[in-house]
Every structure is written in C-alpha cells, then in structure tokens.
Design an enzyme around this catalytic site. Structure first.
Site, PDB file in Angstrom:
ATOM      1  N   SER A   1       0.828  -1.212   0.000  1.00 29.30           N
ATOM      2  CA  SER A   1       0.000   0.000   0.000  1.00 29.30           C
ATOM      3  C   SER A   1       0.858   1.257   0.000  1.00 29.30           C
ATOM      4  CB  SER A   1      -0.860  -0.002   1.267  1.00 29.30           C
ATOM      5  OG  SER A   1      -1.447   1.251   1.469  1.00 29.30           O
TER       6      SER A   1
ATOM      7  N   TYR B   1      -1.356   0.016  10.079  1.00 26.50           N
ATOM      8  CA  TYR B   1      -1.617  -0.710   8.831  1.00 26.50           C
ATOM      9  C   TYR B   1      -0.426  -0.573   7.871  1.00 26.50           C
ATOM     10  CZ  TYR B   1      -3.363  -1.392   4.103  1.00 26.50           C
ATOM     11  OH  TYR B   1      -3.490  -1.775   2.792  1.00 26.50           O
TER      12      TYR B   1
ATOM     13  N   LYS C   1       2.592  -3.399   6.439  1.00 31.31           N
ATOM     14  CA  LYS C   1       2.938  -3.628   5.024  1.00 31.31           C
ATOM     15  C   LYS C   1       4.444  -3.439   4.821  1.00 31.31           C
ATOM     16  CE  LYS C   1      -1.103  -4.613   3.364  1.00 31.31           C
ATOM     17  NZ  LYS C   1      -1.383  -5.937   2.808  1.00 31.31           N
TER      18      LYS C   1
HETATM   19  N1  UFG Z   1     -13.447  10.691   3.046  1.00 33.36           N
HETATM   20  C1  UFG Z   1     -14.393  11.612   3.458  1.00 33.36           C
HETATM   21  N2  UFG Z   1     -15.577  11.135   3.946  1.00 33.36           N
HETATM   22  C2  UFG Z   1     -15.857   9.813   4.061  1.00 33.36           C
HETATM   23  C3  UFG Z   1     -14.872   8.867   3.620  1.00 33.36           C
HETATM   24  C4  UFG Z   1     -13.669   9.344   3.126  1.00 33.36           C
HETATM   25  O1  UFG Z   1     -14.189  12.818   3.375  1.00 33.36           O
HETATM   26  O2  UFG Z   1     -16.940   9.464   4.539  1.00 33.36           O
HETATM   27  C5  UFG Z   1     -12.158  11.185   2.506  1.00 33.36           C
HETATM   28  C6  UFG Z   1     -10.968  10.734   3.338  1.00 33.36           C
HETATM   29  O3  UFG Z   1     -10.742  11.576   4.415  1.00 33.36           O
HETATM   30  C7  UFG Z   1      -9.853  10.755   2.284  1.00 33.36           C
HETATM   31  C8  UFG Z   1     -10.572  10.416   0.971  1.00 33.36           C
HETATM   32  O4  UFG Z   1     -11.960  10.638   1.234  1.00 33.36           O
HETATM   33  O5  UFG Z   1      -9.331  12.048   2.192  1.00 33.36           O
HETATM   34  C9  UFG Z   1     -10.376   8.995   0.544  1.00 33.36           C
HETATM   35  O6  UFG Z   1     -10.690   8.146   1.647  1.00 33.36           O
HETATM   36  P1  UFG Z   1     -10.745   6.557   1.560  1.00 33.36           P
HETATM   37  O7  UFG Z   1     -11.128   6.082   2.914  1.00 33.36           O
HETATM   38  O8  UFG Z   1     -11.584   6.156   0.406  1.00 33.36           O
HETATM   39  O9  UFG Z   1      -9.261   6.143   1.208  1.00 33.36           O
HETATM   40  P2  UFG Z   1      -7.887   6.488   1.968  1.00 33.36           P
HETATM   41  O10 UFG Z   1      -7.136   7.438   1.102  1.00 33.36           O
HETATM   42  O11 UFG Z   1      -8.099   6.911   3.357  1.00 33.36           O
HETATM   43  O12 UFG Z   1      -7.233   5.034   2.075  1.00 33.36           O
HETATM   44  C10 UFG Z   1      -6.697   4.360   0.977  1.00 33.36           C
HETATM   45  C11 UFG Z   1      -6.765   2.872   1.247  1.00 33.36           C
HETATM   46  C12 UFG Z   1      -5.889   2.501   2.415  1.00 33.36           C
HETATM   47  C13 UFG Z   1      -4.494   3.034   2.220  1.00 33.36           C
HETATM   48  C14 UFG Z   1      -4.546   4.506   1.928  1.00 33.36           C
HETATM   49  C15 UFG Z   1      -3.156   5.050   1.722  1.00 33.36           C
HETATM   50  O13 UFG Z   1      -8.085   2.476   1.494  1.00 33.36           O
HETATM   51  O14 UFG Z   1      -5.841   1.104   2.542  1.00 33.36           O
HETATM   52  O15 UFG Z   1      -5.368   4.743   0.803  1.00 33.36           O
HETATM   53  O16 UFG Z   1      -2.833   5.273   0.473  1.00 33.36           O
HETATM   54  F1  UFG Z   1      -3.769   2.842   3.332  1.00 33.36           F
END
Ligand code: UFG
Length: 328
Positions: free
Chosen positions: A117, A141, A145
């Site tokens: 990741s 997490y 990795k």
């Molecule tokens: N977000 C919101 N509201 C929500 C859900 C998400 O504003 O209800 C925002 C988050 O704060 C983030 C963006 O949308 O800024 C994307 O969020 P995700 O949860 O879809 O994905 P992440 O970037 O947090 O996580 C992904 C993978 C992880 C990995 C991470 C690091 O799911 O496994 O990228 O690259 F660790």
C-alpha cells in the site's frame, strides 16, 4: 498452465485479480477465511476456507496441489482500525504472512506477489511519490505492510524467494463486466460510500473529513486507480517472476492524477445524475493532504499502463455493479 494460490482471493482486489488470472488460463486456489471475503466474489477456481494461522490447512494445500506461485492479499486493511487494534494487525498482517512464507519454503515455492500500500510512505515529502520516496508510515496498517516488505527483501537474499510488492494508491471501481465489485462491511471508502447513498436515496448530508488542507479546494487529494488495472499489474508481476531481473522489487500502482474529495463527490453526481448534499466535518486522523503516485517504474519494467485514467469512467463501473447487485 501453472497453479497460483491467491490468499484473500474472495476480497475486493483479490477477487478481481482472481478473475483476471482465470481469464488468462491460470489454475487458481483461493485461500480465504471469509472473515471479510464474499462467496459471490468467487467466480472460479477452488476455495479453501481456512486461516493463514492454520499451518495444517496451509500445508495440506501445498502438499495436494503443485502450487507454482502465491499472490498474497489476505490481511486487514483499515487505517483507523489498525490504530485501535494494533495487535490484530501485527498478528494477521505480519505473523500470519510469515506462516505462509514458512510453508512456501517447506514446499519450495519461490514466487510471491505481495499486496502492499501507499500507506508505507506516510506523509509525502515530495510529489508525485516514487518508489525512492522515504518510507515512514503514520499508522499501524502501513507499518505492517512495510515490515512484510522488509521480510520479503531478506528472504530474497537468504532463501532465493523471488517477490514483487505492489503498492496500491486508492483502489476503486468494479469489474467492467459487472460480475464483481467492492463490497466491504463496514464500508469506509469514499466512492462506494457516496454511491451507496445515491442508491439508497439517502438525502442526509455526506461528511467530508476536513477542508483546511493545503490543496486548491481544501479537501484531501487522492490517486484513484481502477481495480481491473490493478489486476493486470498482478498478472504482469507473475509473468515477470518467471525470469526475475531482481529477486525483490517494489512498484507503485496509481494513475499519477489526483482528485480532491469534493471533485470525487462532483464526479459521483455527474455519473449518477443525483445531487449529493454534504457538510464539512473534522479531519480524519492520519489523513495526508495529497497522495499521488509516480508510476514510471512499473511502466518501464513491466509495461503496465492504467487503461482507466478517467475518474468518471472508474466511478461508472462501480455504479453499474452496485445498481446490479443492490448491495446497500
Ligand atoms: N473521506 C471523506 N468522507 C468519508 C470517507 C472518506 O471525506 O466518509 C475522505 C478521506 O478523508 C480521504 C478520501 O476521502 O481524504 C479517501 O478516503 P478513503 O477512505 O476512500 O481512502 P484512503 O485514502 O483513506 O485510504 C486508501 C486505502 C488505504 C491506504 C490509503 C493510503 O483504502 O488502505 O489509501 O494510500 F492505506
């Protein structure tokens, strides 16, 4: 055709990779404890319902089938959960992974593709993030990795294990044929959360986590990469392991384009034709402002190029699958 063991093959990315391998004629065994896996995501191959902590089950698989290579997805993958329950993450993602490598050694299986990741990088110092960027994970997490990548590097040197670690940015979308898609429970990811609300007709305000980031609209920017493009990268990695130039390689998988949370919300509105009310909430702990991949390395070495480089098209595949499966 060679036999490939896919751990976590009933999960989101694992099932798309399993489908791609089946389409290429690989014989596959899916090893999944079904804690987060889904029966309907298994479109072929043989399912072994067991845990990676169960060495007897693992040994049985390797002793019965002539496994040629392993693709390892099984593990926990929620950042917030990893901070609340680090023990579970270290055990499942590191100890159970070591168990798998131990049994592979016993049966002399020497090809391994690892599901890693972008979380290994932590807060970026320079964009886009290339594989040379320092690794300093900000959550458990990402750390699990990174630890496992270090194990793979050592095992390459000491035991001749040939492995490729693929560092995903934000996996998104669904099988363009609409057979499988993203089905987490609970769902925490931005795109499926937005789509589920539209499908349910939920008119309450969607929570955007923070708009005070150093980005043009203040919301976080991410690099969304289509799951079928990820699947192709795994197939290329497997092929490369037949005659590896290096025993251990890491590659980023992203498109090199970032979209803010607000841009994603607007794209979901365009694709679904629905208006999505939203509110700005407190930022989520540990969310970096911008994560965008440099992916030249995998293009140069393995010839991988993302075919879905348009956010609306990525979202459209997820929307098609969700409407068809009505998983809300
Ligand atoms: N977000 C919101 N509201 C929500 C859900 C998400 O504003 O209800 C925002 C988050 O704060 C983030 C963006 O949308 O800024 C994307 O969020 P995700 O949860 O879809 O994905 P992440 O970037 O947090 O996580 C992904 C993978 C992880 C990995 C991470 C690091 O799911 O496994 O990228 O690259 F660790």
């Amino acid at each position: 055709m060679s036999k490939v063991l896919v751990t976590g093959g009933a999960g989101y990315i694992g099932s798309h990779v399993a489908k791609a391998l089946l389409q290429q004629g690989y014989d596959i065994i899916i090893y999944d404890n079904m804690e987060n896996g889904c029966e309907s995501a298994i479109v072929g191959g043989t399912l072994v319902k067991a845990d990676l902590a169960d060495e007897t089950s693992l040994s049985e698989v390797f002793s019965k089938a002539k496994v040629n290579a392993v693709i390892h997805f099984a593990g926990y993958s929620l950042v917030a959960e990893s901070m609340a329950a680090p023990q579970e993450y270290y055990y499942n993602n590191v100890v159970n992974g070591l168990n798998l490598l131990k049994v592979m050694r016993r049966y002399n299986v020497k090809k391994f593709v690892f599901s890693s990741s972008a979380a290994v990088y932590g807060e970026p110092l320079k964009l886009p993030i290339t594989e040379k960027h320092p690794t300093s994970p900000t959550n458990t997490y990402g750390e699990t990795k990174l630890i496992f990548e270090k194990v793979l590097e050592r095992y390459a040197g000491s035991y001749g294990l040939a492995s490729v670690s693929l560092r995903y940015f934000n996996a998104a979308g669904a099988d363009p044929e609409g057979q499988i898609g993203e089905n987490h429970n609970p769902e925490t990811h931005l795109i499926p959360l937005l789509l589920q609300r539209v499908l349910k007709g939920d008119r309450s305000e969607f929570s955007i986590f923070g708009d005070g980031y150093n980005t043009p609209d203040g919301t976080c920017i991410r690099d969304y990469v289509h799951v079928t493009d990820l699947a192709r990268a795994h197939a290329l990695a497997l092929e490369a392991l037949e005659t590896p130039k290096k025993k251990f390689s890491v590659y980023n998988l992203g498109c090199g384009t970032g979209y803010s949370v607000l841009q994603v919300l607007k794209a979901v509105e365009r694709v679904t034709g629905s208006n999505i009310p939203y509110k700005i909430c407190a930022p989520r702990t540990g969310d970096p402002a911008v994560l965008v991949a440099g992916w030249e390395k995998i293009k140069c070495d393995l010839g991988w190029v993302p075919e879905f480089n348009d956010l609306d098209k990525i979202i459209a595949t997820a929307w098609c699958w969700l409407k068809k499966s009505r998983r809300v």
